[in-house]
Design an enzyme around this catalytic site. Sequence first.
Site, PDB file in Angstrom:
ATOM      1  CD1 TRP A 196       3.790  44.410  20.919  1.00 60.66           C
ATOM      2  CD2 TRP A 196       2.196  44.029  19.375  1.00 60.66           C
ATOM      3  NE1 TRP A 196       3.082  43.296  21.306  1.00 60.66           N
ATOM      4  CE2 TRP A 196       2.108  43.037  20.378  1.00 60.66           C
ATOM      5  CE3 TRP A 196       1.308  43.991  18.304  1.00 60.66           C
ATOM      6  CZ2 TRP A 196       1.146  42.015  20.338  1.00 60.66           C
ATOM      7  CZ3 TRP A 196       0.361  42.981  18.250  1.00 60.66           C
ATOM      8  CH2 TRP A 196       0.278  42.007  19.273  1.00 60.66           C
ATOM      9  CE  LYS A 247       0.160  41.278  24.690  1.00 62.93           C
ATOM     10  NZ  LYS A 247      -0.867  41.358  23.669  1.00 62.93           N
ATOM     11  CD  GLU A 258       2.705  48.097  22.383  1.00 58.55           C
ATOM     12  OE1 GLU A 258       2.562  48.238  21.152  1.00 58.55           O
ATOM     13  OE2 GLU A 258       1.734  48.053  23.171  1.00 58.55           O
ATOM     14  CG  ASP A 267      -6.067  46.093  24.746  1.00 58.55           C
ATOM     15  OD1 ASP A 267      -5.396  47.108  24.975  1.00 58.55           O
ATOM     16  OD2 ASP A 267      -5.571  45.006  24.409  1.00 58.55           O
ATOM     17  CG  ASP A 303      -0.266  48.564  26.001  1.00 57.99           C
ATOM     18  OD1 ASP A 303      -0.920  48.374  27.038  1.00 57.99           O
ATOM     19  OD2 ASP A 303      -0.766  48.491  24.863  1.00 57.99           O
ATOM     20  CG  ASP A 331      -3.301  49.734  22.057  1.00 52.10           C
ATOM     21  OD1 ASP A 331      -4.248  49.354  21.349  1.00 52.10           O
ATOM     22  OD2 ASP A 331      -2.295  49.028  22.275  1.00 52.10           O
ATOM     23  CG  HIS A 367       0.244  51.747  22.983  1.00 55.42           C
ATOM     24  ND1 HIS A 367       0.262  50.605  22.221  1.00 55.42           N
ATOM     25  CD2 HIS A 367       0.446  52.789  22.111  1.00 55.42           C
ATOM     26  CE1 HIS A 367       0.489  50.932  20.960  1.00 55.42           C
ATOM     27  NE2 HIS A 367       0.598  52.236  20.863  1.00 55.42           N
ATOM     28  CG  HIS A 396       1.569  45.256  26.744  1.00 56.11           C
ATOM     29  ND1 HIS A 396       2.124  45.443  25.508  1.00 56.11           N
ATOM     30  CD2 HIS A 396       0.240  45.082  26.524  1.00 56.11           C
ATOM     31  CE1 HIS A 396       1.184  45.414  24.577  1.00 56.11           C
ATOM     32  NE2 HIS A 396       0.031  45.204  25.172  1.00 56.11           N
ATOM     33  CG  ASP A 436      -2.922  43.618  26.776  1.00 55.96           C
ATOM     34  OD1 ASP A 436      -3.237  44.778  27.089  1.00 55.96           O
ATOM     35  OD2 ASP A 436      -2.438  43.309  25.673  1.00 55.96           O
TER      36      ASP A 436
HETATM   37  C1  RNT Z   1      -0.963  44.548  21.575  1.00 55.73           C
HETATM   38  C2  RNT Z   1      -0.337  45.889  21.592  1.00 55.73           C
HETATM   39  C3  RNT Z   1      -0.427  46.671  20.312  1.00 55.73           C
HETATM   40  C4  RNT Z   1      -1.772  46.571  19.658  1.00 55.73           C
HETATM   41  C5  RNT Z   1      -1.979  47.490  18.492  1.00 55.73           C
HETATM   42  C6  RNT Z   1      -3.148  47.095  17.678  1.00 55.73           C
HETATM   43  O1  RNT Z   1      -1.010  43.956  22.787  1.00 55.73           O
HETATM   44  O2  RNT Z   1      -0.859  46.628  22.641  1.00 55.73           O
HETATM   45  O3  RNT Z   1      -0.062  47.973  20.550  1.00 55.73           O
HETATM   46  O4  RNT Z   1      -2.793  46.803  20.570  1.00 55.73           O
HETATM   47  O5  RNT Z   1      -0.842  47.597  17.771  1.00 55.73           O
HETATM   48 ZN    ZN Z   2      -0.257  48.660  22.771  1.00 53.68          ZN
END
Ligand code: RNT
Ligand code: ZN
Length: 414
Positions: A180, A223, A221, A292, A255, A322, A282, A258, A290
């Site tokens: 990523w 985004k 990954e 988290d 993810d 994640d 993720h 994303h 995003d």
């Molecule tokens: C970032 C991605 C990625 C990170 C990690 C730390 O938006 O989700 O996966 O969260 O690699």
């Molecule tokens: Zn991620």
Amino acid sequence: MSYQEAKAQYQLLGIDTDAVIAKMKEIPVSLHCWQGDDVTGFDHDGPLTGGIQTTGNYPGKATTPEQLMQDIEKASKLVPGKVKLNIHACYAIFEEGQHVDRDKLEPKHFEKWVQFAKERGMGIDFNPTFFSHDKVKDGLTLSSPDEETRKFWIEHGKACIRISEYFAKETGMPCVMNIWIGDGFKDIPGDRMGPRMRYKDSIEQILSEPFDRNLVKPCVESKVFGIGVEAYTAGSAEFTLTFAATHEGCLPLMDNGHYHPTEVVSDKIPALLCYYPEIALHITRGIRWDSDHAVLFDDETREMAKEIVRCDAIDRVYMALDFFDASINRIAAWVVGFRSWQKALLYAMCSPNEAMKKLQDENKLTELMVMQEQMKLYPFGEIWAEYCRQCGTVAGMEWFREVEQYEKDVLLKR
Ligand code: RNT
Ligand code: ZN
């Protein structure tokens, strides 16, 4: 109600909860080390970059490998199920005076992680770290027009392939290696294709490093945007999906933070499973962006788990948590997130999936809706409690008392 009574109720629907519990214990789910220290790592002193952000200043953050491992150990004891370790390259552990830059990383810099994982029967997943580093030039890494910069990051990626293979060989479990990058632009770019062509070439060069496909599972990954890269990211959904589709052995990683807010990954899982032998996830919780937040047992989390189970794809989907919340107790964040995903999987496996498919195929859509609603009131809590009991952990929030104690005894003394 007892487990036996609950079990009998599920049996009437043809669901064998004993078998479900036995299966649950074998499903590896990756626990991300970076919740423990706000995505800091051990190889740099600079800020977190790449368009991701941790907010909050809860006390007790891990600042050394020993502390981080101690915290992961604590969290993993408070959850049911099979924990796999997920680490980033920036968590390399250097002996005194042996610091090397990210393009020169070697398996020996991760020996302590391997030892930690092996002692606990855990596999390891890995991530090259393309952020929080002074060689990120103008916010760019693998898509940089500066060839020296791009080369550095390609070499980092290759080093990580070698390290991933080492993890797989040592632990006896395949290592998912996720690529990523945060590369992108804050405002309207003058060239959208150029960075993507360079990114494509960079990943191809990384994957040209020889490795055993059964041991290392590289993924890309996607985004949609990041902080400071609101207008454009090189690794968009279309870019990464097509890359994975056209490069043998490379998996797409979704993810669920994303995507645009009304898009759902639960619907994308069965779409991708029509084509890809394996995919990676993720699992996170975004609020408005995003952000988290720690994963909860909420509708979309349940829906994602349901799709994996219904598609009979537990062995085809690599699941990793994640998220990173620095505003609450970090151990509790891990535990809540891990337990929530465990609940979601267990709940999905305790659903009459075959019966529901049949109702749909027979166009009995009213009955399907009624049944879906009815399932919400099934005695799932008893099945969860039994699963936790069998895994040697508690079902209720008693685990939180242990976290509080740990906070007093360990975290607040840091
Ligand atoms: C970032 C991605 C990625 C990170 C990690 C730390 O938006 O989700 O996966 O969260 O690699
Ligand atoms: Zn991620």
